[in-house]
Design a protein around this motif. Sequence first.
Motif, PDB file in Angstrom:
ATOM      1  N   UNK A  18       6.662 -19.604  69.259  1.00 41.36           N
ATOM      2  CA  UNK A  18       5.503 -18.864  67.951  1.00 41.36           C
ATOM      3  C   UNK A  18       6.288 -17.176  67.580  1.00 41.36           C
ATOM      4  N   UNK A  19       6.084 -17.415  66.629  1.00 42.80           N
ATOM      5  CA  UNK A  19       6.115 -15.958  65.523  1.00 42.80           C
ATOM      6  C   UNK A  19       4.824 -15.450  65.283  1.00 42.80           C
ATOM      7  N   UNK A  57       3.016 -26.933  73.955  1.00 45.37           N
ATOM      8  CA  UNK A  57       2.763 -26.048  73.294  1.00 45.37           C
ATOM      9  C   UNK A  57       2.422 -25.810  71.757  1.00 45.37           C
ATOM     10  N   UNK A  58       3.367 -26.678  71.602  1.00 44.20           N
ATOM     11  CA  UNK A  58       3.746 -26.504  69.960  1.00 44.20           C
ATOM     12  C   UNK A  58       3.585 -27.268  69.635  1.00 44.20           C
ATOM     13  N   UNK A  59       3.056 -28.453  69.936  1.00 41.56           N
ATOM     14  CA  UNK A  59       2.714 -29.626  69.410  1.00 41.56           C
ATOM     15  C   UNK A  59       0.863 -28.813  69.162  1.00 41.56           C
ATOM     16  N   UNK A  86      -1.245 -29.402  65.670  1.00 43.59           N
ATOM     17  CA  UNK A  86      -2.334 -30.243  65.037  1.00 43.59           C
ATOM     18  C   UNK A  86      -3.386 -29.509  65.664  1.00 43.59           C
ATOM     19  N   UNK A  87      -4.233 -28.540  67.240  1.00 43.02           N
ATOM     20  CA  UNK A  87      -5.052 -28.406  67.343  1.00 43.02           C
ATOM     21  C   UNK A  87      -5.678 -27.293  67.263  1.00 43.02           C
ATOM     22  N   UNK A  88      -4.792 -26.089  67.021  1.00 45.65           N
ATOM     23  CA  UNK A  88      -4.584 -24.537  66.947  1.00 45.65           C
ATOM     24  C   UNK A  88      -4.567 -24.049  65.999  1.00 45.65           C
TER      25      UNK A  88
END
Length: 114
Positions: A55-56, A88-90, A94-96
């Motif tokens: 995450x950046x 977590x990336x997926x 998608x949801x985040x």
Amino acid sequence: MNDDPTSPELEKLRFLYRVQLSQVAQTERWIAAELGKLREIASRRPLPEGPQYVLSYLRVGGKPTVDSVHLGDCSMASHHTKPISEEQARQAITAGGIRACETCRPDSDLGVLE
């Protein structure tokens, strides 16, 4: 000529001193050889792999704010990153509601269509 006093006991102590110096020198050579072996082994060992996804973060109003998801080796990620798992990336994409980097395309790697 040598004017130092001497005795059989003093000669024994000087001999012992020379033997011990020789032993210390030998031990130092063994240590150097072992260090050389360890350095050679370490130089052949592959570098540890970095995180697969990150995450950046950007600073907005002085607070860190998540900006985007990147592949771990993406040069477009900011200097402030946090490693995350594939799941977590997926979920972040998608949801985040967090955008995927348009350069490294982690969404394609994850099989996520935006």
